[in-house]
Design a protein around this motif. Structure first.
Motif, mmCIF file in Angstrom:
data_model
loop_
_atom_site.group_PDB
_atom_site.id
_atom_site.type_symbol
_atom_site.label_atom_id
_atom_site.label_comp_id
_atom_site.label_asym_id
_atom_site.label_seq_id
_atom_site.Cartn_x
_atom_site.Cartn_y
_atom_site.Cartn_z
ATOM 1 N N TYR A 1 -17.573 29.959 59.303
ATOM 2 C CA TYR A 1 -17.639 31.379 59.652
ATOM 3 C C TYR A 1 -18.534 32.134 58.690
ATOM 4 O O TYR A 1 -18.774 31.696 57.562
ATOM 5 C CB TYR A 1 -16.246 32.017 59.593
ATOM 6 C CG TYR A 1 -15.294 31.540 60.633
ATOM 7 C CD1 TYR A 1 -15.280 32.106 61.905
ATOM 8 C CD2 TYR A 1 -14.385 30.528 60.365
ATOM 9 C CE1 TYR A 1 -14.389 31.668 62.876
ATOM 10 C CE2 TYR A 1 -13.495 30.087 61.322
ATOM 11 C CZ TYR A 1 -13.514 30.659 62.576
ATOM 12 O OH TYR A 1 -12.633 30.228 63.532
ATOM 13 N N GLU A 2 -18.968 33.296 59.163
ATOM 14 C CA GLU A 2 -19.669 34.256 58.329
ATOM 15 C C GLU A 2 -19.003 35.599 58.574
ATOM 16 O O GLU A 2 -18.705 35.952 59.717
ATOM 17 C CB GLU A 2 -21.145 34.297 58.729
ATOM 18 C CG GLU A 2 -22.038 35.009 57.773
ATOM 19 C CD GLU A 2 -23.500 34.822 58.120
ATOM 20 O OE1 GLU A 2 -24.179 34.048 57.409
ATOM 21 O OE2 GLU A 2 -23.949 35.445 59.092
ATOM 22 N N CYS A 3 -18.763 36.347 57.508
ATOM 23 C CA CYS A 3 -18.092 37.635 57.620
ATOM 24 C C CYS A 3 -18.850 38.665 56.794
ATOM 25 O O CYS A 3 -19.166 38.417 55.638
ATOM 26 C CB CYS A 3 -16.653 37.520 57.109
ATOM 27 S SG CYS A 3 -15.750 39.082 57.128
ATOM 28 N N ILE A 4 -19.159 39.789 57.421
ATOM 29 C CA ILE A 4 -19.767 40.902 56.707
ATOM 30 C C ILE A 4 -18.754 42.036 56.717
ATOM 31 O O ILE A 4 -18.222 42.386 57.773
ATOM 32 C CB ILE A 4 -21.074 41.360 57.377
ATOM 33 C CG1 ILE A 4 -22.105 40.241 57.307
ATOM 34 C CG2 ILE A 4 -21.609 42.611 56.703
ATOM 35 C CD1 ILE A 4 -23.403 40.555 57.965
ATOM 36 N N ILE A 5 -18.475 42.578 55.533
ATOM 37 C CA ILE A 5 -17.565 43.713 55.446
ATOM 38 C C ILE A 5 -18.323 44.909 54.874
ATOM 39 O O ILE A 5 -19.214 44.745 54.044
ATOM 40 C CB ILE A 5 -16.307 43.405 54.601
ATOM 41 C CG1 ILE A 5 -16.654 42.970 53.180
ATOM 42 C CG2 ILE A 5 -15.451 42.358 55.267
ATOM 43 C CD1 ILE A 5 -15.450 42.765 52.283
ATOM 44 N N PHE B 1 -19.729 37.052 53.302
ATOM 45 C CA PHE B 1 -19.061 35.793 52.964
ATOM 46 C C PHE B 1 -19.505 34.738 53.961
ATOM 47 O O PHE B 1 -19.591 35.013 55.154
ATOM 48 C CB PHE B 1 -17.535 35.893 53.127
ATOM 49 C CG PHE B 1 -16.849 36.746 52.122
ATOM 50 C CD1 PHE B 1 -16.641 36.288 50.839
ATOM 51 C CD2 PHE B 1 -16.384 37.999 52.456
ATOM 52 C CE1 PHE B 1 -15.983 37.074 49.912
ATOM 53 C CE2 PHE B 1 -15.730 38.791 51.547
ATOM 54 C CZ PHE B 1 -15.526 38.313 50.266
ATOM 55 N N GLU B 2 -19.729 33.530 53.483
ATOM 56 C CA GLU B 2 -19.878 32.372 54.354
ATOM 57 C C GLU B 2 -18.790 31.405 53.919
ATOM 58 O O GLU B 2 -18.699 31.062 52.736
ATOM 59 C CB GLU B 2 -21.261 31.741 54.180
ATOM 60 C CG GLU B 2 -21.523 30.619 55.146
ATOM 61 C CD GLU B 2 -22.893 29.983 54.933
ATOM 62 O OE1 GLU B 2 -23.049 28.828 55.361
ATOM 63 O OE2 GLU B 2 -23.774 30.614 54.332
ATOM 64 N N PHE B 3 -17.943 30.983 54.857
ATOM 65 C CA PHE B 3 -16.784 30.196 54.472
ATOM 66 C C PHE B 3 -16.349 29.261 55.582
ATOM 67 O O PHE B 3 -16.774 29.398 56.736
ATOM 68 C CB PHE B 3 -15.617 31.108 54.075
ATOM 69 C CG PHE B 3 -15.165 32.052 55.158
ATOM 70 C CD1 PHE B 3 -14.110 31.720 55.993
ATOM 71 C CD2 PHE B 3 -15.784 33.284 55.334
ATOM 72 C CE1 PHE B 3 -13.684 32.588 56.986
ATOM 73 C CE2 PHE B 3 -15.365 34.159 56.311
ATOM 74 C CZ PHE B 3 -14.312 33.810 57.143
ATOM 75 N N ILE B 4 -15.507 28.305 55.218
ATOM 76 C CA ILE B 4 -14.883 27.385 56.160
ATOM 77 C C ILE B 4 -13.390 27.676 56.128
ATOM 78 O O ILE B 4 -12.790 27.771 55.058
ATOM 79 C CB ILE B 4 -15.164 25.921 55.776
ATOM 80 C CG1 ILE B 4 -16.657 25.631 55.895
ATOM 81 C CG2 ILE B 4 -14.354 24.969 56.639
ATOM 82 C CD1 ILE B 4 -17.060 24.264 55.396
#
Length: 113
Positions: free
Chosen positions: A5-9, A64-67
């Motif tokens: 996933y990638e998340c922008i806050i 964030f880039e995360f699994i």
């Protein structure tokens, strides 16, 4: 099942830069506590918004880039929705092309630094 996933806050501009980074750190810990893995993160700093959100004209961006297990992404989104410091967020599941593009972007950032 683990997914990428990638998340922008967008964090409220009322907070100082250190407080915005601390807010992002809180979500990093949340992902790690849920057996996720942070692959990459960037703090983009304060940017002007294209339109007002909650009467704010700017916001502090963090990527964030995360699994993470796909069943737990709803918990992350619920936590983001309930946090008053977060103006907006966007979670995106990356396919193989998205992962490839993210790696290219990371390499360009490393070369410029």
């Amino acid at each position: 099942m683990l997914k990428h996933y990638e998340c922008i806050i967008i964090i409220t501009p009322i907070l100082s830069d250190d407080q915005a980074k601390e807010t992002a750190k809180e979500y990093e810990k949340f992902i790690i506590n849920k057996q996720g893995k942070i692959i990459h993160q960037e703090h983009w700093g304060l940017k002007k918004l294209a339109y007002q959100i909650k009467k704010k004209q700017s916001g502090s961006y963090h990527l964030f880039e995360f699994i993470l297990n796909s069943e737990l992404i709803n918990n992350l989104e619920l936590k983001l929705r309930q946090d008053e410091r977060i103006l907006r967020f966007l979670n995106v599941r990356l396919n193989k092309y998205g992962i490839e593009y993210a790696n290219i972007r990371k390499n360009k950032i490393k070369k410029t630094n």
